[in-house]
Design an enzyme around this catalytic site. Structure first.
Site, PDB file in Angstrom:
ATOM      1  N   PHE A 807       4.865  -2.244  -6.848  1.00  0.00           N
ATOM      2  CA  PHE A 807       5.094  -1.512  -5.602  1.00  0.00           C
ATOM      3  C   PHE A 807       5.791  -2.400  -4.574  1.00  0.00           C
ATOM      4  O   PHE A 807       5.474  -3.579  -4.430  1.00  0.00           O
ATOM      5  CB  PHE A 807       3.741  -1.022  -5.053  1.00  0.00           C
ATOM      6  CG  PHE A 807       3.783  -0.501  -3.647  1.00  0.00           C
ATOM      7  CD1 PHE A 807       4.585   0.577  -3.321  1.00  0.00           C
ATOM      8  CD2 PHE A 807       3.017  -1.091  -2.646  1.00  0.00           C
ATOM      9  CE1 PHE A 807       4.619   1.065  -2.015  1.00  0.00           C
ATOM     10  CE2 PHE A 807       3.042  -0.609  -1.349  1.00  0.00           C
ATOM     11  CZ  PHE A 807       3.855   0.472  -1.027  1.00  0.00           C
ATOM     12  N   HIS A 808       6.749  -1.805  -3.846  1.00  0.00           N
ATOM     13  CA  HIS A 808       7.417  -2.464  -2.722  1.00  0.00           C
ATOM     14  C   HIS A 808       7.267  -1.568  -1.502  1.00  0.00           C
ATOM     15  O   HIS A 808       7.832  -0.482  -1.451  1.00  0.00           O
ATOM     16  CB  HIS A 808       8.904  -2.681  -3.036  1.00  0.00           C
ATOM     17  CG  HIS A 808       9.610  -3.578  -2.062  1.00  0.00           C
ATOM     18  ND1 HIS A 808       9.534  -3.414  -0.684  1.00  0.00           N
ATOM     19  CD2 HIS A 808      10.427  -4.644  -2.253  1.00  0.00           C
ATOM     20  CE1 HIS A 808      10.253  -4.335  -0.087  1.00  0.00           C
ATOM     21  NE2 HIS A 808      10.806  -5.097  -1.013  1.00  0.00           N
ATOM     22  N   SER A 809       6.509  -2.029  -0.504  1.00  0.00           N
ATOM     23  CA  SER A 809       6.268  -1.200   0.683  1.00  0.00           C
ATOM     24  C   SER A 809       7.446  -1.281   1.646  1.00  0.00           C
ATOM     25  O   SER A 809       8.402  -2.034   1.442  1.00  0.00           O
ATOM     26  CB  SER A 809       4.992  -1.640   1.387  1.00  0.00           C
ATOM     27  OG  SER A 809       5.208  -2.843   2.099  1.00  0.00           O
TER      28      SER A 809
END
Length: 951
Positions: A807-809
């Site tokens: 995941f990359h916020s």
């Protein structure tokens, strides 16, 4: 008393057909004998494969039957050795039967047959166990040579209707069998479907039967031979007209007859190769320009000013100045040679100066090609040849990237240390320019025709060029781009970059053929409608159906581009090519703005609107088609349609180059097909070593591609699972690359590319030594800032299903986005009942704000090391696994972010946060000692100066 030859007597006489029958008998005896022996003695062993055995698999493949087991291997090799004599005889007699004065094709087919026979011996007597690489080399060479052998035999068949009929049937069966063969092989290898390998085996055996039967048909033609060689029917030297000759005589006034109706000249073949290589060099420099430009806003985190070099391609505006245009055309060789500074840019270490060199090379190359097309407009045959070479150059560039894991070996971001072939490319480019420019260009610029005599708008022609150039560059400069547009994760429901990248290259070749032989249809509104439907399907759908749209679009764009260029040379090149490249540049920026909207002025207007970009592309191409359909009011030779009497023999040499590229792409697809037999580093301990790394688009701090450096650290850290962030490179500005292909193949890992280029993210990817059972792509809530991508995958770890989330916020500037994303992801993790590892970029401070939602009762997740307060971006969280170790490894100059690594044991409880000395940890659970102290190559354990271990 011995008989005398002059009296016609012979010692022994037998029909030449016995050579063919002997070849057929012993070839079948080799395969069938091995099959009977293997089934009788080792049935259960030879039906066993890496996934299943009897009863799921109940019929052996050819390779398993004739492999390493005694005695079936010996049976096969003995009979194949006997077959070789008849095989050489068959090839020799076929040459005698088909050789004609002043004909090269029979000689080519003769040597192809010899080569094919020798390579058969190679893969027969060198098994995959003896030497896997050489076995594959010989096998691929044999299969590649089968195509020209089959087609050549069909073309040279004597006028024997029965034999011709059987050859057509068997050739169709042979090539038709390849489609289900590949399908069931993928079902077995990728999807692991029980019984698929048995079905594959039947098609594999069918190939053998059809291949041998095809050559058995020569028995019908060899009936006219009697040995001691005496031709009793007068057919041996083919003074009787062959089928191919009859056909060409009838078709001599049609395109196919003009293409293949005359002899083969090596000088013209070298001309075609040189021209095509010049086209390859153009596309190589053009596709590298965006990648070099991207380096600067990437490291400046915003507009840098170097983006202006994107406009290098607009140099054809200078051709609107008549004296300068004349100067360029008269000195076209010099201009082309000057443009090769773009290839020498790899020698420049400083990134800014390297960009200057490439920008100058691209500008000069665009100027040279536009001038060449315009100058040849009065000579349609030569103009067609130049356009064909330029188009084949694009295909060659795609094939090169297919072979080099989406990097072009002569790009200035490569050098000898990271896979570049720059020096060889430069030398060949110089030779190609000298060869292809040895004849002066036409005198199109001197024609008295004025613009008023020409119908069709130069502005519309420029729009057509812009649309086609953008389509070629953005979708077809890499064979995996459209495949990743439609990629949706596991289980696989669509094409794979390997082997299906060869399908995209095939579509490009088919499109070019349509553009050459059916130019009227290629610029018709009917074909435009078909292409537009293909573009819509590619944009709106995923998996195979979406790719079918892309396949159609690839055919259309390659077919229509020659007509658009021919239409453009009706007008001033300064207007059509200069304006065309300018609009193309605007489209290049637009298709970056759809994802980079947070960093550019007016970006929100283009947010997530790839559909707008594709629509504009097709509308521009339609404008060009409208202009191309406008007839010329002048009857000048410069603008009239090329008459059918113009020699088209030159086409054949470009088609030979095109065929060679198609065969090369098929060979690359075979060689690169994954083995899918991957093994974790510490399977005895049931250990999983997982890492997270933001790799900054695989372009290091010094503007070199970083795949090999990333590979080295991942391998030496013994990562079984790794999440990469900032990975979507499938745009013009990033070189249309996919760095995961190289890592997955070299490291032996399954790969999920994550949300594709049409999903408007910076990308995330997952590589795993463990099979990916299922994966889902998520675009998390992002009402203000850039889209946040995530992969939620289920892996089969030592027989237990474990979830991994990459995941990359969102950005620091958008707190509401990150709050919504935190709630979404935390709920997603909390709803999973399986053990789970989060490999992430969270943009939060430990124990503050959103951190307390990620690590909470909602998510049930734990921090790999709650005491590590020196974090802001990268975090590893987990649940349902025993965490045993944690380390932070410095990045060197690869990127701007470190590699974080955690070790977990599957099937054990979570444990405690108590840190223990390394000597209390089992050796199999320890981190490599290579990176202690100063480490290697700039990589070392830092922050804690050593790994941490836990009870």
């Amino acid at each position: 008393m011995a008989p005398r030859y002059k009296d016609g007597d012979v010692v022994v006489a037998f029909s030449g057909s016995w050579i063919a029958w002997a070849h057929t008998f012993f070839a079948y005896a080799a395969f069938i004998g091995a099959l009977i022996t293997g089934v009788s003695l080792h049935y259960h062993k030879i039906v066993q494969n890496e996934h299943y055995g009897y009863p799921e698999e109940w019929f052996p493949s050819v390779s398993a039957t004739i492999g390493d087991r005694y005695p079936e291997r010996s049976v096969f090799q003995i009979f194949i050795a006997i077959t070789s004599g008849a095989r050489f005889g068959l090839v020799f007699l076929w040459y005698l039967l088909t050789a004609r004065p002043n004909s090269t094709l029979p000689k080519v087919i003769f040597w192809t047959g010899i080569f094919r026979t020798l390579t058969c011996g190679g893969w027969t007597y060198i098994t995959s166990t003896d030497d896997h690489d050489w076995h594959d080399i010989f096998m691929i060479s044999y299969l590649v040579a089968t195509l020209p052998w089959t087609l050549g035999c069909l073309a040279l068949s004597p006028n024997n209707p029965k034999a011709v009929k059987y050859r057509k049937i068997l050739a169709s069966l042979f090539f038709g069998t390849l489609v289900p063969l590949i399908y069931y092989f993928i079902q077995h290898k990728v999807h692991k479907v029980p019984g698929a390998y048995t079905t594959y085996a039947f098609f594999e055996w069918s190939l053998i039967l059809f291949d041998v039967a095809f050559d058995a048909v020569t028995a019908l033609d060899f009936e006219g031979f009697e040995l001691i060689v005496k031709d009793v029917k007068g057919t041996s030297r083919a003074y009787k007209q062959a089928v191919a000759d009859t056909f060409l005589e009838k078709e001599k006034d049609k395109p196919v007859g003009q293409v293949f109706g005359k002899g083969f000249l090596w000088a013209e073949a070298f001309d075609a190769i040189a021209d095509a290589f010049n086209g390859y060099v153009f596309w190589s420099m053009l596709t590298s320009l965006g990648l070099l430009v991207w380096y600067f806003p990437l490291w400046h985190m915003g507009i840098s000013g170097y983006e202006a070099f994107v406009m290098s391609t607009a140099s054809p505006f200078l051709l609107g100045i008549r004296p300068l245009r004349s100067l360029v055309i008269r000195n076209i060789r010099t201009v082309h040679l000057i443009s090769l500074t773009g290839l020498l840019a790899f020698l420049v270490v400083k990134p800014e100066f390297r960009l200057f060199a490439v920008g100058f090379g691209v500008a000069t190359s665009c100027l040279a090609w536009a001038a060449t097309w315009y100058a040849e407009r009065s000579q349609p045959a030569r103009l067609e040849a130049r356009i064909c070479a330029w188009s084949i150059g694009l295909i060659a560039s795609s094939v090169a990237k297919f072979a080099f894991w989406t990097n072009n070996p002569i790009w200035p971001t490569l050098h000898a240390g990271n896979g570049g072939w720059n020096k060889l490319g430069f030398v060949l480019a110089v030779l190609a320019v000298i060869r292809s420019t040895r004849r002066p260009l036409g005198n199109g610029i001197e024609l008295p025709t004025t613009e008023k005599q020409v119908k069709g708008s130069p502005t519309l022609a420029a729009l057509g060029l812009a649309g086609s150039f953008f389509a070629l560059h953005s979708l077809l400069s890499d064979s995996s781009t459209m495949i990743l547009w439609v990629w949706e994760g596991y289980p696989v429901r669509g094409p794979l970059a390997v082997p299906h990248g060869a399908y995209t290259i095939l579509a490009m070749g088919l499109g070019l053929l349509i553009g050459l032989f059916y130019d009227g249809f290629s610029r018709s509104w009917t074909f435009f409608g078909i292409g537009a439907i293909g573009a819509a399907i590619l944009t709106a759908y995923d998996n195979w159906f979406g790719y079918y749209g892309g396949f159609v679009l690839a055919i259309y764009v390659m077919a229509v581009t020659p007509s658009l260029i021919i239409s453009a040379v009706r007008h001033s090149p300064g207007t059509t090519f200069g304006l065309g490249f300018l609009i193309y540049n605007i489209m290049v920026l637009a298709h970056v703005w759809v994802v980079a909207y947070a960093f550019v002025p007016g970006g929100p207007l283009m947010r997530e609107h790839t559909d707008w970009v594709v629509t504009a592309m097709m509308l521009f191409i339609g404008a060009g088609v409208y202009s191309a359909l406008a007839p010329s009011s002048s009857r000048s030779k410069a603008f009239s349609k090329p008459p059918q009497t113009i020699p088209r023999k030159q086409r054949s040499y470009y088609l030979y180059v095109l065929l060679a590229l198609q065969l090369l792409s098929a060979s690359v697809a075979y060689l690169r097909f994954p083995s899918y037999d991957y093994t974790p580093y510490h399977k005895d301990e049931k250990l999983v070593t997982a890492g997270i790394w933001t790799i900054h688009f695989s372009l290091d701090n010094d503007m070199w591609t970083a795949e090999r450096r990333i590979r080295d650290l991942v391998k030496e850290m013994e990562l079984d699972v790794v999440g990469f962030l900032e990975t979507d490179l499938q745009r013009i500005i990033m070189g249309n690359r996919d760095f995961t292909q190289y890592l997955a193949e070299d490291l032996g890992m399954y790969v999920d590319y994550g949300p594709g280029p049409d999903k408007h993210t910076w990308g995330c990817a997952l590589l795993s030594k463990f099979p990916i059972v299922n994966s889902t792509h998520h675009l998390l809530p992002s009402p203000v800032g850039e889209l946040a991508p995530a992969i939620h995958a289920t892996l089969d770890m030592y027989g237990e299903m474990v979830d991994v989330v990459v995941f990359h916020s969102g950005q620091e500037e958008d707190p509401e986005d990150r709050r919504l994303q935190t709630a979404y992801l935390s709920q997603l993790m909390g709803e999973s009942s399986r053990p789970l590892i989060l490999l992430s970029y969270l943009v939060t401070v430990p124990h503050q704000g959103n951190y307390n939602t990620y690590v909470s009762e909602l998510s049930h997740m734990k921090d790999i090391d709650p005491s590590d307060l020196d974090r802001w971006c990268e975090y590893i969280l987990y649940k349902g696994l025993r965490r045993t170790g944690y380390a932070r490894v410095s990045r060197s100059t690869i990127t701007d972010t470190e590699l974080q690594v955690g070790k977990f044991v599957v099937g054990e409880s979570e444990g405690s946060d108590i840190v223990v000395p390394e000597d209390q940890v089992s050796p199999g659970l320890r981190f490599p000692s290579l990176f202690r102290g100063e480490g290697v190559r700039g990589h070392r354990y830092h922050v804690f100066d050593e790994p941490r271990y836990y009870e």
